[in-house]
Design a protein around this motif. Structure first.
Motif, short mmCIF file in Angstrom:
data_model
loop_
_atom_site.label_atom_id
_atom_site.label_comp_id
_atom_site.label_asym_id
_atom_site.label_seq_id
_atom_site.Cartn_x
_atom_site.Cartn_y
_atom_site.Cartn_z
N TYR A 111 -58.98 -40.24 121.00
CA TYR A 111 -59.45 -39.32 119.69
C TYR A 111 -59.15 -40.05 118.06
O TYR A 111 -58.48 -41.76 117.69
CB TYR A 111 -58.53 -39.11 119.88
N ASN A 150 -59.00 -39.75 113.43
CA ASN A 150 -58.76 -38.96 112.92
C ASN A 150 -58.26 -39.22 111.51
O ASN A 150 -57.39 -40.34 111.38
CB ASN A 150 -57.30 -38.13 113.89
N SER A 157 -61.80 -35.37 111.72
CA SER A 157 -61.88 -35.73 113.27
C SER A 157 -63.16 -35.43 114.52
O SER A 157 -63.73 -34.65 114.81
CB SER A 157 -60.03 -34.82 114.28
N ASN A 177 -62.91 -41.56 126.13
CA ASN A 177 -61.82 -40.72 124.66
C ASN A 177 -61.37 -40.36 123.84
O ASN A 177 -59.53 -40.25 123.41
CB ASN A 177 -61.42 -38.99 126.06
N GLU A 193 -60.94 -28.15 115.25
CA GLU A 193 -60.51 -29.35 114.30
C GLU A 193 -62.45 -29.65 113.53
O GLU A 193 -62.69 -29.80 114.56
CB GLU A 193 -60.58 -30.31 115.39
N ILE A 243 -64.43 -31.53 118.65
CA ILE A 243 -62.91 -31.30 119.08
C ILE A 243 -62.65 -29.61 118.52
O ILE A 243 -63.00 -29.88 117.79
CB ILE A 243 -62.05 -32.18 118.97
N GLU A 281 -63.97 -37.23 118.86
CA GLU A 281 -63.70 -37.83 120.13
C GLU A 281 -64.88 -38.84 120.99
O GLU A 281 -65.66 -37.96 120.88
CB GLU A 281 -63.40 -37.13 121.35
#
Ligand code: FRU
Length: 491
Positions: free
Chosen positions: A354, A356, A480, A352, A382, A379, A482
């Motif tokens: 993240y 961005n 973004s 996980n 997003e 996501i 993950e």
């Protein structure tokens, strides 16, 4: 001294001078000199044998010999002496591609294309390709005294005697069969089927498949087998035209999935696809393991890119990683042989992450011989326009795999890998995106990258000759996303 002894002596003296650190860790390279197609990939006497199109004296294609390696696990390979040299009147123009099998008396049989150049009365030259045999004990081979065993006279009307090559042999229900590539009157390709009771006397059976100018011209290096209830024909077409992102220009690969009609011995075609969606892959061949797996190995190179190479190296070209095949939903799937996992060490795992609008590196994620799985997730609510994974990276150089989620396109790009030549350096691949997840398994081995997409639904292979000190890996996103990641070193 015979030509074979000369080649054996030459490679013995010079092959061992090549530092093993200058070769890939687990991909096959020629002992010395030039290599192209995999030949004679088979199980025999406790080993998997692999022969290859070989010219030991130079790193460019020339008069074809058969080089030879064997392995017990598809990962650690042992060099054996050159198996065939073009030393007979009927094969003086080269011992071209072919295959191998164990025959009833326990000997190993090699079936290859013998090439002969004939001078005609008007001064022009004619090429003749016929199929010939050699028998041996897994190390030493003797050419059959009644060679060649399949000659141009057996061909259907209008078929070329000059483009008639690459026999792939197998045994089924007590009979031997082989498929051979050929050029029919329409100038494209066709695959001929022959059968034999003893592997020495052959009869023409049928035209198994016809190209009819759909996929390139001449079809080289056929392989034909049953897998998961279907019949599969693999061929390597020359002179392809592009078709969306499925097929590219030049020498390509084609997998036809269908059903063999045993009344007429014709393949009823159902699906078509490329075999590999990268830059370097051609002429694959398969074997069946004693535990029933269908394993494919290909030449990790393409005729159109042979000028892109490691300067000054005494070996040229690599085989792909052996890959286990299966058919799911009418499509060919490929995964690295499970034996590769025995090289895994130093597991690194992230969950996980993240990302961005940033570029980042991860602790302990780097290396040039690695097995890395990356799962990318969109996501909810997003956007993500682009994900970029760079490897073999230093301050100046890198090779890049980009994912464009909106178009479901993956792109490999090695133009910044350090090459100073203008060969093909990029290729795009249309992926089948049914959910918000993309899975990539990336295998690096010093001079190559093989990327298995979504559990092997597609594979992207490329060679790269960036200095080994460039071992960085980085990740970047526009928007973004993950990411989960598991990475092992392969040692
Ligand atoms: C394919 C091929 C084969 C031939 C061999 C010659 O790469 O052209 O058709 O047998 O290479 O080296």
């Amino acid at each position: 001294m015979t030509d074979l002894n000369k080649a054996q002596q030459y490679e013995e003296v010079n092959g061992q001078k090549i530092d093993k650190n200058d070769r890939p860790l687990f991909h096959v390279t020629p002992y010395i000199g030039w290599m192209n197609d995999p030949n004679g990939f088979c199980w025999y006497n406790g080993y998997y044998h692999l022969f290859y199109q070989y010219y030991p004296y130079d790193t460019n294609w020339n008069s074809m010999h058969w080089g030879h390696v064997r392995t017990k696990d598809f990962i650690h390979w042992e060099y054996l002496p050159v198996a065939l040299a073009p030393d007979k009147e009927y094969d003086a123009g080269g011992c071209f591609s072919g295959s191998a099998i164990e025959i009833s008396d326990g000997r190993q049989l090699l079936m290859y294309t013998a090439v002969k150049h004939e001078r005609l009365e008007d001064g022009s030259e004619q090429v003749l390709q016929t199929q010939a045999l050699a028998v041996g004990d897994g190390i030493h081979f003797e050419k059959y005294e009644k060679n060649p065993v399949i000659i141009g006279d057996s061909l259907p009307k209008g078929a070329s005697k000059a483009d008639f090559r690459d026999p792939k042999i197998w045994k089924e229900d007590g009979l031997y069969y082989c498929v051979v590539g050929n050029r029919p009157e329409d100038g494209s390709g066709q695959i001929l089927l022959y059968s034999s009771k003893d592997a020495f006397h052959w009869e023409f059976v049928s035209i198994l498949a016809k190209n009819e100018n759909r996929y390139g011209k001449m079809w080289e290096c056929p392989d034909f087998f049953e897998l998961d209830g279907k019949h599969v024909l693999l061929v390597s077409p020359q002179d392809m035209l592009p078709e969306d992102l499925e097929f590219h220009n030049g020498n390509g690969t084609l997998c036809i999935i269908g059903e063999l009609d045993r009344n007429v011995y014709e393949l009823k075609e159902e699906n078509y696809q490329a075999i590999d969606y990268g830059i370097d892959f051609y002429a694959p061949q398969t074997l069946k393991t004693p535990d029933g797996r269908r394993i494919m190995i290909g030449w990790m190179q393409n005729w159109d890119t042979t000028g892109y190479r490691l300067e000054g190296s005494k070996w040229f070209s690599q085989m792909s990683l052996p890959r286990e095949l299966s058919i799911k939903n009418g499509k060919l799937y490929q995964l690295p042989v499970k034996e590769l996992e025995s090289l895994r060490t130093n597991k690194v795992e992230y969950k996980n992450i993240y990302m961005n609008n940033q570029k980042q590196v991860l602790d302990n994620v780097k290396g040039r011989h690695i097995d890395m799985e990356v799962v990318l997730r969109k996501i909810h609510n997003e956007d993500c326009k682009k994900f970029v994974l760079r490897f073999a990276e230093d301050k100046k150089f890198f090779t890049e795999l980009s994912f464009f989620p909106e178009e479901s396109i993956l792109k490999i790009d090695r133009k910044n890998s350090g090459t100073r030549r203008a060969y093909v350096h990029q290729r795009r691949c249309q992926i089948n995106q049914t959910n918000d997840e993309l899975k990539l398994r990336i295998i690096l081995d010093k001079f190559s990258a093989e990327i298995f997409v979504n559990n092997g639904e597609q594979v992207i292979s490329t060679v790269l000759y960036t200095e080994q000190t460039a071992d960085g890996i980085s990740f970047a996103v526009e928007g973004s996303m993950e990411m989960d990641l598991v990475k092992y070193d392969l040692i």
